[in-house]
Design an enzyme around this catalytic site. Structure first.
Site, PDB file in Angstrom:
ATOM      1  N   LYS A  54      53.710  45.192  34.517  1.00 61.72           N
ATOM      2  CA  LYS A  54      53.106  46.253  35.326  1.00 61.72           C
ATOM      3  C   LYS A  54      54.191  47.043  36.060  1.00 61.72           C
ATOM      4  O   LYS A  54      54.130  48.263  36.154  1.00 61.72           O
ATOM      5  CB  LYS A  54      52.082  45.658  36.305  1.00 61.72           C
ATOM      6  CG  LYS A  54      50.817  45.199  35.588  1.00 61.72           C
ATOM      7  CD  LYS A  54      49.895  44.340  36.438  1.00 61.72           C
ATOM      8  CE  LYS A  54      48.757  43.807  35.555  1.00 61.72           C
ATOM      9  NZ  LYS A  54      47.850  42.894  36.269  1.00 61.72           N
ATOM     10  N   GLN A  98      47.571  40.212  42.018  1.00 66.42           N
ATOM     11  CA  GLN A  98      47.502  39.544  40.714  1.00 66.42           C
ATOM     12  C   GLN A  98      46.628  38.286  40.818  1.00 66.42           C
ATOM     13  O   GLN A  98      46.845  37.456  41.708  1.00 66.42           O
ATOM     14  CB  GLN A  98      48.922  39.198  40.233  1.00 66.42           C
ATOM     15  CG  GLN A  98      48.976  38.568  38.864  1.00 66.42           C
ATOM     16  CD  GLN A  98      48.465  39.493  37.753  1.00 66.42           C
ATOM     17  OE1 GLN A  98      48.815  40.668  37.696  1.00 66.42           O
ATOM     18  NE2 GLN A  98      47.625  38.967  36.882  1.00 66.42           N
ATOM     19  N   ASP A 121      42.606  48.132  40.413  1.00 67.27           N
ATOM     20  CA  ASP A 121      42.079  47.214  39.394  1.00 67.27           C
ATOM     21  C   ASP A 121      40.592  47.504  39.138  1.00 67.27           C
ATOM     22  O   ASP A 121      40.049  47.070  38.130  1.00 67.27           O
ATOM     23  CB  ASP A 121      42.205  45.756  39.879  1.00 67.27           C
ATOM     24  CG  ASP A 121      43.356  45.015  39.212  1.00 67.27           C
ATOM     25  OD1 ASP A 121      43.775  45.446  38.117  1.00 67.27           O
ATOM     26  OD2 ASP A 121      43.814  44.009  39.777  1.00 67.27           O
TER      27      ASP A 121
END
Ligand code: NAD
Length: 284
Positions: A54, A98, A121
């Site tokens: 990422k 995460q 997200d």
């Protein structure tokens, strides 16, 4: 028939470079580059790889990535305090925590603490609810990537029979909502579904997010169907494979995604897209 391959690596690169072009134009106009805060708690090796990928994608997109790497002993209160700081930081556009988090931390609580405008997200109940109500804002990245791949086939999804296998909050459930939004007729299957193979046999579009290697057999696939394999499974020999029996399925499908190189890179590209969109919304 041998299926056409939907190359997630290629499509994701197109998306990231289109984002890069828009970032460069905004920076030339005097805006700062979008910034993504990436929070990693603990030392799970798979999570470390995802976070590294990422951050690399941020570089390619022209973003600033701000890294918070924290010990597995972190308390929930400490993580919530960090999220709160990032929510109020005017230099941060997107917050990515995460998952999974260590067991002492309530995942849902942390997701709900993120400012929905920075929830790149797309996991916050606000953004999920917007998708369910046909008013999507920041869309969950993996199903968003699935939809971009489906678009690339050029097949009109309206009225098509779509079967999603898996009903998790991050893959199956939002993928079902996305397909419904595209006006397909959607069946979401899960571990208690009866006669799954028959449902798949009738499907024009199959999205598999189960987490079991080669779970979907090639001979279940309707000739010409589009097969999107979200699964990423590591085999005992260390190789990655999807949830679909690829070699047999590709003999019947019209389009199919490989693993690796399919939905995986798309998820990261959509994260870049969401971060860009969040940045533009926060700093018009
Ligand atoms: P999960 O374990 O949370 O959910 C799995 C789903 O599959 C559940 O809804 C469960 O009911 C269903 N399921 C389990 N056994 C089944 C069976 N026998 N028949 C029908 N349904 C069954 O997993 P997840 O987080 O949704 O991930 C699914 C897969 O997708 C994993 O392989 C994961 O690694 C992968 N994944 C990939 C990406 C990506 O970027 N490509 C992102 C997220 C997850």
């Amino acid at each position: 028939m041998t299926a056409q391959l939907l190359d997630g690596k290629l499509i994701s690169e197109e998306i990231i470079s289109a984002v890069r072009t828009r970032v460069d134009a905004r920076v030339a106009d005097g805006h700062r580059a979008p910034a993504l805060a990436v929070v990693l708690v603990g030392d799970d090796p798979a999570s470390a790889v995802y976070v590294r990928n990422k951050k690399k994608a941020c570089e390619r997109a022209g973003f600033r990535s701000i890294s918070h790497e924290l010990p597995s002993s972190l308390t929930e209160a400490e993580l919530l305090a960090l999220v709160e700081r990032l929510n109020h930081d005017p230099e941060v556009d997107g917050i990515l925590v995460q998952l999974p988090l260590p067991k002492q931390i309530d995942q849902e609580r942390v997701i709900e603490a993120i400012d929905p405008r920075k929830d790149v997200d797309g996991f916050h109940p606000y953004n999920f609810g917007r998708l369910a109500l046909r008013m999507p804002l920041l869309r969950p990245c993996t199903p968003y990537g699935v939809m971009v791949m489906l678009e690339k086939t050029g097949v009109d999804l309206v009225g098509k029979d779509a079967v999603v296998i898996g009903a998790s909050n991050i893959v199956g459930r939002p993928a079902g909502l996305e397909l419904l939004q595209a006006r397909s007729t959607v069946t979401i299957c899960h571990s208690r579904t009866v006669a799954l193979a028959d449902k798949v046999r009738a499907a024009d579009v199959v999205v598999a997010g189960v987490g079991i290697p080669n779970f979907v057999k090639g001979d279940w696939i309707k000739p010409g169907a589009i097969v999107i394999d979200v699964g990423i499974n590591r085999l005992p020999d260390g190789k990655l494979c999807g949830d679909v029996e690829f070699e047999t399925a590709r003999q019947r499908a019209g389009w199919i995604t490989p693993v690796p190189g399919g939905v995986g890179p798309m998820t990261i590209a959509m994260l870049m897209q969401n971060t860009f969109d969040a940045s533009v919304n926060l700093n018009p």
